[in-house]
Design a protein around this motif. Structure first.
Motif: not given
Length: 181
Positions: A140-163
């Motif tokens: 748990k203390e080593s848990e980390a992450g990056i924002l899913y909608n980081d504009p620099s990554l520009n990931i298309d998650w194939k779902i509407k982001l409002e959903e």
């Protein structure tokens, strides 16, 4: 099994050999010896995890830091997801780049995500059962992450982001730039 290299070094799409007939199918979902030979290095998985999610759920982008970093071999048991791996190895020529692959119960593809990558997925089907092997134990203390909608990554998650359905902690993760300042 067949391993296909991706544009990200050490990250592979794994496709098992499926035997089908009028009774159904059979396939070997994992074979340690064959897997290590395919990817060209030895990975010792020590923990298996499974999650159940509904359509529109995005889990990620997660990783474990330091000595608790994890490589993962992921697959879908039921349903369909868009699986995403982001190279967060600062010394890598593909740092900050990502790949995405659709993993489904029908195509039976798997993704090997090595240590030094952030990982996440979005659920494309009504529900999904997602399974993954890890080569290190969760801490748990080593848990980390990056924002899913980081504009620099520009990931298309194939779902509407409002959903999109996200956990409270995933909504407030830092961008890759902020994390690696």
């Amino acid at each position: 099994m067949i391993a296909t290299k991706t544009k990200l070094k050490d990250c592979f799409i794994i496709e098992p050999r499926v035997f089908q007939d009028d009774r159904g199918y059979f396939f070997e979902s994992f074979n340690q010896e064959a897997f290590n030979k395919l990817i060209g290095k030895s990975v010792n998985f020590v923990q298996d995890n499974e999650s159940f999610s509904s359509r529109g759920v995005i889990r990620g982008l997660h990783f474990q830091k330091g000595e608790f970093a994890q490589a993962k071999l992921v697959r879908v048991v039921k349903g369909a997801v868009l699986d995403v791996a982001v190279d967060i190895r600062k010394e890598s020529p593909t740092f900050g780049q990502h790949i995405s692959v659709e993993l489904t119960e029908k195509n039976k593809k798997q993704l090997f995500v090595p240590r030094g990558f952030a990982h996440g997925f979005s659920v494309l089907s009504e529900t999904a059962i997602f399974s993954y092997k890890c080569d290190n134990f969760y801490n748990k203390e080593s848990e980390a992450g990056i924002l899913y909608n980081d504009p620099s990554l520009n990931i298309d998650w194939k779902i509407k982001l409002e959903e999109a359905q996200l956990s409270d902690k995933d909504i407030i993760l830092p961008t890759i730039e902020a994390y690696f300042k």
